[in-house]
Design an enzyme around this catalytic site. Structure first.
Site, PDB file in Angstrom:
ATOM      1  N   PRO A  22       0.830  -1.070   0.024  1.00  0.00           N
ATOM      2  CA  PRO A  22       0.033   0.092  -0.126  1.00  0.00           C
ATOM      3  C   PRO A  22       1.039   1.278  -0.121  1.00  0.00           C
ATOM      4  O   PRO A  22       1.857   1.387   0.616  1.00  0.00           O
ATOM      5  CB  PRO A  22      -1.097  -0.160   1.450  1.00  0.00           C
ATOM      6  CG  PRO A  22      -0.414  -1.479   1.495  1.00  0.00           C
ATOM      7  CD  PRO A  22       0.427  -2.278   0.985  1.00  0.00           C
ATOM      8  N   LYS A  23       0.269   2.232  -0.406  1.00  0.00           N
ATOM      9  CA  LYS A  23       1.210   3.450  -1.180  1.00  0.00           C
ATOM     10  C   LYS A  23       0.078   4.290  -0.064  1.00  0.00           C
ATOM     11  O   LYS A  23      -0.819   4.317   0.129  1.00  0.00           O
ATOM     12  CB  LYS A  23       1.036   3.942  -1.775  1.00  0.00           C
ATOM     13  CG  LYS A  23       1.837   5.557  -2.359  1.00  0.00           C
ATOM     14  CD  LYS A  23       1.468   6.234  -3.118  1.00  0.00           C
ATOM     15  CE  LYS A  23       2.748   7.548  -3.021  1.00  0.00           C
ATOM     16  NZ  LYS A  23       2.434   8.944  -2.425  1.00  0.00           N
ATOM     17  N   TRP A  24       0.891   4.987   1.234  1.00  0.00           N
ATOM     18  CA  TRP A  24       0.112   5.388   2.794  1.00  0.00           C
ATOM     19  C   TRP A  24       0.503   7.307   2.280  1.00  0.00           C
ATOM     20  O   TRP A  24       1.199   7.627   2.070  1.00  0.00           O
ATOM     21  CB  TRP A  24       1.118   5.013   3.885  1.00  0.00           C
ATOM     22  CG  TRP A  24       0.992   3.834   3.863  1.00  0.00           C
ATOM     23  CD1 TRP A  24       2.226   3.133   3.643  1.00  0.00           C
ATOM     24  CD2 TRP A  24       0.061   3.008   4.496  1.00  0.00           C
ATOM     25  NE1 TRP A  24       1.860   1.653   4.150  1.00  0.00           N
ATOM     26  CE2 TRP A  24       0.710   1.811   4.418  1.00  0.00           C
ATOM     27  CE3 TRP A  24      -0.993   2.969   5.076  1.00  0.00           C
ATOM     28  CZ2 TRP A  24      -0.056   0.013   4.735  1.00  0.00           C
ATOM     29  CZ3 TRP A  24      -1.570   1.757   5.136  1.00  0.00           C
ATOM     30  CH2 TRP A  24      -1.824   0.358   5.886  1.00  0.00           C
ATOM     31  N   GLU A  80      -4.010   5.857  -0.866  1.00  0.00           N
ATOM     32  CA  GLU A  80      -3.303   6.693  -1.978  1.00  0.00           C
ATOM     33  C   GLU A  80      -2.848   5.739  -3.190  1.00  0.00           C
ATOM     34  O   GLU A  80      -3.436   6.506  -4.653  1.00  0.00           O
ATOM     35  CB  GLU A  80      -2.312   7.451  -1.884  1.00  0.00           C
ATOM     36  CG  GLU A  80      -2.080   8.993  -0.865  1.00  0.00           C
ATOM     37  CD  GLU A  80      -0.716   9.489  -1.140  1.00  0.00           C
ATOM     38  OE1 GLU A  80      -1.251  10.577  -1.621  1.00  0.00           O
ATOM     39  OE2 GLU A  80       0.172   8.972  -1.245  1.00  0.00           O
ATOM     40  N   GLY A  81      -2.731   4.568  -2.824  1.00  0.00           N
ATOM     41  CA  GLY A  81      -2.497   3.649  -4.488  1.00  0.00           C
ATOM     42  C   GLY A  81      -2.103   2.450  -3.599  1.00  0.00           C
ATOM     43  O   GLY A  81      -1.758   2.057  -2.137  1.00  0.00           O
TER      44      GLY A  81
END
Length: 320
Positions: A19-21, A168-169
């Site tokens: 995960p992009k935090w 975020e992505g």
């Protein structure tokens, strides 16, 4: 190590996804029983996060981690705005913020383990060692292990369900890849969505606006500022100009000051317009606690066929 943006959300072969935090990237190490915490630009963050210093004894000495500083709000959503202002807080102020809105360090890579440099190891080996670090030392909050997967279905679930809480992505890392500082060897995909909003003001020339300031109404009828567009293409600026009407004295934003960017002290010079024109923009999922878009919205098209009443409302009480 850095990442290159990609437009395809599919998990590439031979890669893992994380995960992009929505937080602050930070490097952390514990050496001689002292915690060192620095931003990507080298800023010393340790005095700003006493909650991490107080828990540093959980980490083995001579160990370094790469990760993200995040804060979750009471609703379980990432609250980036709670990180704002931490750089200016020290001592009692930092302790108060740490108690009110505690930060967590989400570790996603291992750079050194008990004195051994791990950056030349493959991602798979570093990941296994990072997981063992959390297990062997029974690390608990504020230390968080970032999830990792090689399952495309899990990636799709993250992008479908986790964005609601501020994800975020995703970041893709080659399983056999080494950790190379300053090299864009990772890939990142940012989740985006198309939204409608109302133009309340613009910057630039009335004949060809440069950027648009966008809003949505609260359910109590107040026009709420949600964000600003990226620079418009010249053709789009000229086309939009013909659809805008200068504002009267009763504009709900009259007298307001707008920041040039997130965290910037520079003010924008704006021209107010009647909040009549609806436009469609593309935005990522980063929001602040008031529902504003933290990053600029990409222009898509004007929607003169829609009225402001067709635009989704924001919750009552959201800040303007």
């Amino acid at each position: 190590m850095l990442a290159t943006s990609v437009s395809d959300p599919a998990l590439p072969p031979g890669h893992a996804a994380e995960p992009k935090w929505d937080g602050w990237r930070a490097l952390l190490s514990r050496d001689a029983h002292r915690l060192i915490l620095r931003s990507r630009r080298g800023t010393n963050l340790e005095p700003c996060f006493p909650e991490l210093r107080a828990s540093a004894a959980q980490l083995p000495d001579a160990t370094a981690l790469d990760g993200e500083l995040v804060v979750w709000d009471a609703a379980g959503r990432l609250a980036f705005e709670r990180l704002q202002g931490r750089l200016q807080r020290r001592g009692a102020d930092a302790l108060r913020l740490a108690e009110q809105w505690p930060a967590h360090f989400v570790a996603f890579d291992l750079l050194r383990l008990s004195g051994s440099d791990t950056t030349r190891w493959s991602y798979s080996r570093r990941r296994a060692a990072l997981e063992n670090l959390f297990t062997d030392h029974r690390l608990t909050a504020p230390w968080v292990l970032c999830p990792s997967t090689t399952d495309p279905a899990t990636v799709r679930e993250w992008l479908t369900n986790w964005t609601a809480v501020g994800l975020e992505g995703v970041v893709y890392k080659r399983l056999e890849g080494k950790y190379e500082p300053s090299v864009r060897g990772w890939r990142k995909y940012k989740a985006r969505e198309t939204e409608d909003a109302i133009v309340g003001a613009f910057t630039g020339s009335p004949a060809a606006p440069r950027t648009l300031l966008l809003g949505r109404y609260n359910t109590d009828g107040r026009l709420h500022y949600v964000g600003r567009s990226t620079t418009l293409p010249q053709t789009a600026g000229r086309a939009v100009a013909g659809l805008l009407t200068p504002a009267g004295d009763d504009h709900p934003w009259r007298g307001w000051t707008f920041s040039a960017g997130w965290g910037s002290r520079e003010s924008l010079h704006v021209a107010l317009v009647e909040p009549e024109l609806v436009v469609e923009v593309s935005v990522d999922v980063a929001r602040d606690g008031a529902g504003r878009w933290r990053h600029a919205a990409s222009w898509h098209r004007a929607r003169p066929d829609l009225s402001p009443a067709d635009v989704p409302v924001v919750e009552p009480g959201a800040a303007g």
